[in-house]
Write an enzyme that holds these catalytic residues in place. Structure first.
Site, PDB file in Angstrom:
ATOM      1  N   CYS A   1      41.635  26.132  -5.173  1.00 20.35           N
ATOM      2  CA  CYS A   1      42.358  27.028  -4.266  1.00 20.35           C
ATOM      3  C   CYS A   1      43.572  26.319  -3.652  1.00 20.35           C
ATOM      4  O   CYS A   1      44.546  26.085  -4.358  1.00 20.35           O
ATOM      5  CB  CYS A   1      41.393  27.591  -3.224  1.00 20.35           C
ATOM      6  SG  CYS A   1      42.033  29.086  -2.450  1.00 20.35           S
TER       7      CYS A   1
ATOM      8  N   HIS B   1      36.363  28.941  -5.500  1.00 18.21           N
ATOM      9  CA  HIS B   1      35.641  27.841  -4.846  1.00 18.21           C
ATOM     10  C   HIS B   1      34.232  27.632  -5.415  1.00 18.21           C
ATOM     11  O   HIS B   1      33.254  28.065  -4.776  1.00 18.21           O
ATOM     12  CB  HIS B   1      35.489  28.141  -3.355  1.00 18.21           C
ATOM     13  CG  HIS B   1      36.754  28.159  -2.583  1.00 18.21           C
ATOM     14  ND1 HIS B   1      37.323  27.028  -2.064  1.00 18.21           N
ATOM     15  CD2 HIS B   1      37.563  29.177  -2.226  1.00 18.21           C
ATOM     16  CE1 HIS B   1      38.418  27.337  -1.409  1.00 18.21           C
ATOM     17  NE2 HIS B   1      38.597  28.645  -1.500  1.00 18.21           N
TER      18      HIS B   1
ATOM     19  N   GLU C   1      32.556  25.100  -5.148  1.00 10.59           N
ATOM     20  CA  GLU C   1      31.845  24.244  -4.177  1.00 10.59           C
ATOM     21  C   GLU C   1      31.128  25.041  -3.089  1.00 10.59           C
ATOM     22  O   GLU C   1      30.297  24.486  -2.383  1.00 10.59           O
ATOM     23  CB  GLU C   1      32.818  23.225  -3.555  1.00 10.59           C
ATOM     24  CG  GLU C   1      33.814  23.776  -2.539  1.00 10.59           C
ATOM     25  CD  GLU C   1      35.040  24.447  -3.155  1.00 10.59           C
ATOM     26  OE1 GLU C   1      35.075  24.675  -4.377  1.00 10.59           O
ATOM     27  OE2 GLU C   1      35.978  24.755  -2.379  1.00 10.59           O
TER      28      GLU C   1
HETATM   29  N1  GLN Z   1      45.798  30.547   1.190  1.00  9.55           N
HETATM   30  C1  GLN Z   1      45.533  29.127   1.225  1.00  9.55           C
HETATM   31  C2  GLN Z   1      46.788  28.328   0.964  1.00  9.55           C
HETATM   32  O1  GLN Z   1      47.835  28.861   0.752  1.00  9.55           O
HETATM   33  C3  GLN Z   1      44.465  28.720   0.234  1.00  9.55           C
HETATM   34  C4  GLN Z   1      43.128  29.299   0.660  1.00  9.55           C
HETATM   35  C5  GLN Z   1      41.942  28.502   0.195  1.00  9.55           C
HETATM   36  O2  GLN Z   1      42.050  27.314  -0.159  1.00  9.55           O
HETATM   37  N2  GLN Z   1      40.795  29.128   0.268  1.00  9.55           N
HETATM   38  O3  GLN Z   1      46.730  27.143   0.942  1.00  9.55           O
END
Ligand code: GLN
Length: 199
Positions: A84, A179, A181
């Site tokens: 992410c 994710h 994790e």
């Molecule tokens: N929206 C977040 C970002 O731009 C990422 C969100 C996440 O890691 N769950 O970094």
């Protein structure tokens, strides 16, 4: 890491869900350490960049002097997995970043931040990913990015039913928009550790 009994894995621990990654990895491998300072990069066999907020992680990693040596180590072949915000940190190009947001620039992708908007910003879906086995991956998306564009040397590992790319690998760099994790899904961490053992 040839010849070593157990690889040493660093989890970038400046911001975000690094504790969840440390817990997931500790189920699979003995030597998992938080990474906060540039001098801690030496001696690592692999690095995980967690989910969180990429603009904050970017600022902190530059303020701590970790960003530049970490980018250099990854370009030099250090196996790396980002989830992410971690995927955003790895990407060469981002859309909808905040003003002045940098990345480590080690993955030949264009990634759109917060690609699912406010309506649908968090969701879970089972995605078939034959590279990881017959069982679909239970993917948890939280204000997630998508890969809008990628170079020819980037392999797609997972995509949503509408074709949007959400998991990729380029050489020793693995990244997912979701994710594992937080979902009890260990196959991405296992795949990352396979990359580490082969490196
Ligand atoms: N929206 C977040 C970002 O731009 C990422 C969100 C996440 O890691 N769950 O970094």
């Amino acid at each position: 890491m040839a010849g070593k009994a157990s690889p040493r894995i660093g989890v970038l621990a400046l911001q975000g869900d690094f504790r969840e990654h440390i817990a997931s990895l500790t189920e699979l491998v003995a030597d998992v350490v938080p990474l906060r300072r540039p001098e801690e990069i030496d001696g690592l066999d692999g690095v995980v960049i967690p989910g969180g907020e990429s603009s904050v992680m970017d600022k902190l990693s530059r303020a701590f002097g970790v960003a530049e040596p970490l980018g250099a180590a990854i370009r030099g072949g250090l196996p790396t997995y980002g989830t992410c915000a971690g995927m955003i940190m790895l990407s060469a190009r981002i859309t909808d970043g905040i003003a002045g947001q940098h990345t480590l620039d080690v993955l030949d992708t264009t990634v759109r931040r917060n690609a699912f908007g406010n309506q649908n910003d968090s969701f879970e879906i089972d995605i078939p990913m034959p590279d990881l086995g017959a069982e679909p991956v239970h993917a948890v998306f939280i204000r997630a990015p998508v890969v809008e564009q990628h170079g020819a040397s980037v392999d797609v590992i997972g995509a949503l039913p509408d074709g949007q790319v959400v998991a990729v690998q380029q050489g020793n760099v693995l990244a997912s928009a979701f994710h594992p994790e937080v979902a009890g899904e260990d196959r991405f961490h296992r795949r990352f550790l396979d990359i580490v053992r082969r490196a």
